[in-house]
Design an enzyme around this catalytic site. Structure first.
Site, PDB file in Angstrom:
ATOM      1  N   GLU A 104       0.984  -1.027  -0.041  1.00  0.00           N
ATOM      2  CA  GLU A 104      -0.228   0.365   0.305  1.00  0.00           C
ATOM      3  C   GLU A 104       1.129   1.523   0.182  1.00  0.00           C
ATOM      4  O   GLU A 104       1.774   0.964   0.800  1.00  0.00           O
ATOM      5  CB  GLU A 104      -0.941   0.118   1.256  1.00  0.00           C
ATOM      6  CG  GLU A 104      -2.209  -0.951   1.622  1.00  0.00           C
ATOM      7  CD  GLU A 104      -1.292  -2.075   1.626  1.00  0.00           C
ATOM      8  OE1 GLU A 104      -0.378  -2.349   3.098  1.00  0.00           O
ATOM      9  OE2 GLU A 104      -2.147  -3.083   2.220  1.00  0.00           O
ATOM     10  N   TYR A 147       7.556   2.241  -7.249  1.00  0.00           N
ATOM     11  CA  TYR A 147       7.040   1.107  -7.421  1.00  0.00           C
ATOM     12  C   TYR A 147       6.708   0.775  -9.091  1.00  0.00           C
ATOM     13  O   TYR A 147       7.147  -0.704  -9.680  1.00  0.00           O
ATOM     14  CB  TYR A 147       5.815   0.485  -6.390  1.00  0.00           C
ATOM     15  CG  TYR A 147       6.065   1.095  -4.920  1.00  0.00           C
ATOM     16  CD1 TYR A 147       7.331   0.653  -4.964  1.00  0.00           C
ATOM     17  CD2 TYR A 147       5.515   1.938  -4.518  1.00  0.00           C
ATOM     18  CE1 TYR A 147       7.538   0.982  -3.623  1.00  0.00           C
ATOM     19  CE2 TYR A 147       5.482   2.301  -3.134  1.00  0.00           C
ATOM     20  CZ  TYR A 147       7.088   1.587  -2.761  1.00  0.00           C
ATOM     21  OH  TYR A 147       7.027   2.200  -1.014  1.00  0.00           O
TER      22      TYR A 147
END
Length: 149
Positions: free
Chosen positions: A107, A119
C-alpha cells in the site's frame, strides 16, 4: 558516494530503525513493535541499507505462504535521491524470488507520487484503493502488486 551495503536486520538494529521511523513517518512504530518485527514475527524480514556502519534506510516485508507484503520503506531524509530505496527494493525482490514468493503486495499513500513511480519502475501495477487507510490524515492508499513468476 560511498558504497551502500544491504543486509538483513536483527534486534541489534531496533534503535536505529526506530530513529529512522521517527524521521520518516507521521505515526512511527514504537521501539517495542520494531523489536518484535525484527525478533519474533516469523513472517517478517527486514533489510537495511548501510553506509559504513550507519543504517540509513530499511525495507520490511512479511512472507505468508507464497505471497509477500511490503510493510514499509524508509530512507533518512538526508540520504534520499541517492538510489537507496531503489537498491532496497531490488534486494527485497531478489530475496522474495529466492523464497519462492509469487506476488508482492504493498500500500502506498495516494499522494506519494515519487514512491508510486518507483514501484511502477519495478513493474508494480495498481490493483485498487483503500479509502481513508492512513489514520493520521485519512489519506487513501493505493494498492499495488507485482507478479514474480
Amino acid at each position: 558516494m560511498k558504497d551502500i551495503r544491504i543486509s538483513i536486520l536483527n534486534d541489534e538494529n531496533t534503535k536505529e530503525v526506530h530513529y529512522i521511523c521517527t524521521k520518516c513517518f507521521n505515526m512511527p512504530w514504537s521501539e517495542e513493535s520494531i523489536e518484535q518485527e525484527l525478533t519474533s514475527n516469523l513472517f517478517s524480514t527486514y533489510l537495511g541499507a548501510f553506509i559504513d556502519d550507519k543504517l540509513i534506510g530499511f525495507i520490511g516485508m512479511w512472507i505468508i505462504v507464497n505471497e509477500g507484503q511490503i510493510i514499509n520503506v524508509a530512507v533518512l531524509p538526508e540520504y534520499r535521491y541517492m538510489g537507496i530505496a531503489t537498491k532496497l527494493l531490488e534486494n527485497i525482490i531478489k530475496l522474495s524470488k529466492s523464497k519462492m514468493v509469487e506476488v508482492l503486495h504493498l500500500e502506498v499513500r495516494i499522494g506519494n507520487i515519487k514512491a508510486q513511480n518507483l514501484y511502477r519502475k519495478f513493474g508494480f501495477k495498481t490493483d485498487g484503493l483503500r479509502k481513508k487507510y492512513y489514520s493520521d490524515n485519512n489519506e487513501d492508499a493505493l494498492l499495488m502488486s507485482k507478479n514474480l513468476i
